[in-house]
Every structure is written in structure tokens, then in C-alpha cells.
Scaffold this motif. Structure first.
Motif, short mmCIF file in Angstrom:
data_model
loop_
_atom_site.label_atom_id
_atom_site.label_comp_id
_atom_site.label_asym_id
_atom_site.label_seq_id
_atom_site.Cartn_x
_atom_site.Cartn_y
_atom_site.Cartn_z
N THR A 4 11.79 7.95 -5.60
CA THR A 4 12.24 7.17 -6.59
C THR A 4 11.28 6.53 -7.38
OG1 THR A 4 12.99 5.60 -5.17
CG2 THR A 4 14.66 7.37 -5.48
N ALA A 5 10.06 6.59 -7.05
CA ALA A 5 8.77 6.02 -7.59
C ALA A 5 8.75 4.56 -7.39
CB ALA A 5 8.76 6.24 -9.23
N LYS A 6 9.37 4.07 -6.26
CA LYS A 6 8.82 2.90 -5.95
C LYS A 6 7.72 2.83 -5.05
CE LYS A 6 11.63 -0.53 -5.18
NZ LYS A 6 12.41 -1.57 -4.94
N THR A 7 6.80 1.90 -5.36
CA THR A 7 5.51 1.78 -4.80
C THR A 7 5.38 0.55 -3.96
OG1 THR A 7 4.65 0.73 -6.75
CG2 THR A 7 4.66 3.43 -6.45
N ASN A 8 4.49 0.59 -3.07
CA ASN A 8 4.00 -0.56 -2.30
C ASN A 8 2.39 -0.30 -1.78
OD1 ASN A 8 4.09 -2.71 -0.87
ND2 ASN A 8 4.72 -1.98 1.07
N TYR A 9 1.77 -1.63 -2.07
CA TYR A 9 0.31 -1.65 -1.90
C TYR A 9 -0.10 -2.74 -0.96
CZ TYR A 9 0.44 0.95 -6.24
OH TYR A 9 0.81 1.75 -7.17
N ILE A 10 -1.29 -2.42 -0.06
CA ILE A 10 -1.57 -3.62 0.62
C ILE A 10 -2.30 -4.67 -0.50
CG2 ILE A 10 -2.00 -2.46 2.72
CD1 ILE A 10 -4.99 -2.16 1.96
N ASP A 11 -2.46 -5.86 -0.15
CA ASP A 11 -2.78 -7.10 -0.91
C ASP A 11 -4.19 -6.64 -1.46
OD1 ASP A 11 -1.13 -9.62 0.65
OD2 ASP A 11 -0.30 -8.15 -0.59
N SER A 12 -5.01 -6.17 -0.83
CA SER A 12 -6.38 -5.86 -1.29
C SER A 12 -6.78 -4.99 -2.31
CB SER A 12 -7.24 -5.57 0.14
OG SER A 12 -6.99 -4.41 0.47
N VAL A 13 -5.45 -4.04 -2.65
CA VAL A 13 -5.81 -3.01 -3.64
C VAL A 13 -5.08 -3.36 -4.81
CG1 VAL A 13 -6.60 -1.42 -1.90
CG2 VAL A 13 -4.14 -1.19 -2.79
N PRO B 56 -15.82 3.16 8.22
CA PRO B 56 -16.68 3.38 9.41
C PRO B 56 -16.45 2.08 10.36
CG PRO B 56 -17.83 3.74 7.44
CD PRO B 56 -16.41 3.14 7.03
N GLY B 57 -16.07 2.59 11.70
CA GLY B 57 -15.83 1.45 12.81
C GLY B 57 -14.51 0.72 12.51
N LYS B 58 -13.86 1.31 11.51
CA LYS B 58 -12.23 0.73 11.59
C LYS B 58 -11.25 1.43 11.74
CE LYS B 58 -13.73 -3.26 8.53
NZ LYS B 58 -13.49 -4.30 9.28
N GLN B 59 -9.89 0.76 12.03
CA GLN B 59 -8.86 1.66 12.28
C GLN B 59 -8.37 2.18 10.84
OE1 GLN B 59 -7.16 2.25 15.04
NE2 GLN B 59 -8.22 0.82 16.59
N ARG B 60 -7.80 3.17 10.76
CA ARG B 60 -7.31 3.86 9.58
C ARG B 60 -5.90 2.95 9.36
NH1 ARG B 60 -6.02 8.85 11.52
NH2 ARG B 60 -7.43 10.02 10.24
N GLU B 61 -5.84 2.79 7.89
CA GLU B 61 -4.87 1.83 7.36
C GLU B 61 -4.20 2.37 6.13
OE1 GLU B 61 -6.30 -1.77 5.69
OE2 GLU B 61 -7.91 -0.68 4.73
N ARG B 62 -2.84 1.98 6.22
CA ARG B 62 -2.13 2.69 4.88
C ARG B 62 -2.55 1.74 3.72
NH1 ARG B 62 1.79 0.40 2.35
NH2 ARG B 62 2.39 -0.93 3.89
N VAL B 63 -2.98 2.29 2.65
CA VAL B 63 -3.32 1.46 1.38
C VAL B 63 -2.07 1.46 0.35
CG1 VAL B 63 -5.67 1.64 1.80
CG2 VAL B 63 -4.53 3.14 0.31
N ALA B 64 -1.44 2.40 0.29
CA ALA B 64 -0.35 2.50 -0.91
C ALA B 64 0.61 3.55 -0.27
CB ALA B 64 -0.90 2.92 -2.04
#
Length: 118
Positions: free
Chosen positions: A54-63, A41-49
Motif C-alpha cells: 500500500t506504499a507505506k514506507t519505513n527507513y532507519i534514521d540514518s537514511v 564490511p565487518g558488520k551485521q546485515r541491517e534493514r535500511v528501508a
């Protein structure tokens, strides 16, 4: 053109877990990178993961260490396992592709609400 339907969101207390699902209307095998996004709420949409085919993953630091993204191309479904949830994980979660630092598609599904609260 692929459309996504998100589900699995719920109210959970801090420290709880949820597993979100993203059902695609068509094949996702050709989509190199899929991603989960959220908007608090009140924030911009952000990518989290994000996850590649090929099953390579990336996450934001907070998650990192708490969330796990996965995909099952055979069933055209993507998942987000969320553990040890905290208040700042609250928001509407969406799925989309990921390309050049942003969403692959201009359109969004309805999302699924995650509320972390006491």
C-alpha cells in the motif's frame, strides 16, 4: 518461491547518488512488505528501508531524507534511490521481504556492491 537479483551498485564519491534495482523472478504483488538490506564490511546485515504493497514506507534514521524506496508490482521490481551518499553507506545491498522484524525469506541473492569513497 521468489528469487531476487539486485543491480545498480557502483563506486560513487561522497554526496553522489545511485538507484538500485531489485528484479524478482516471480510476482511480488502478494508480498505485503519488501525491504532493502545492506551489509557493510565487518558488520551485521541491517534493514535500511521497507515498503508495503500500500506504499507505506519505513527507513532507519540514518537514511531518512536521503533514500527513497519504491516498488512496481506490475514489473515485479523494487527500487532504492539513494542520494547524498556518505562513506557509511558502503556495503552490499540486498532485497528481500520483511516480516516480523526480519527477512521474509531465508535465502539471499548476490546483492549489489555500493562503494562510497574518495
Amino acid at each position: 518461491q521468489v528469487q531476487f537479483v539486485e543491480s545498480g551498485g557502483d563506486w560513487v564519491p561522497p554526496g553522489g547518488s545511485l538507484r538500485l534495482s531489485c528484479a524478482a523472478s516471480g510476482s511480488i504483488a502478494s508480498i505485503f512488505s519488501l525491504a532493502w538490506y545492506r551489509q557493510a564490511p565487518g558488520k551485521q546485515r541491517e534493514r535500511v528501508a521497507a515498503i508495503t504493497n500500500t506504499a507505506k514506507t519505513n527507513y532507519i534514521d540514518s537514511v531518512k531524507g536521503r533514500f527513497t524506496i519504491s516498488r512496481d508490482d506490475a514489473s515485479n521490481t523494487m527500487f532504492l534511490q539513494m542520494n547524498d551518499l556518505s562513506f557509511d553507506d558502503t556495503g552490499v545491498y540486498y532485497c528481500n521481504g520483511y516480516h516480523n522484524g526480519g527477512p521474509l525469506f531465508d535465502y539471499w541473492g548476490q546483492g549489489t556492491q555500493v562503494t562510497v569513497s574518495t
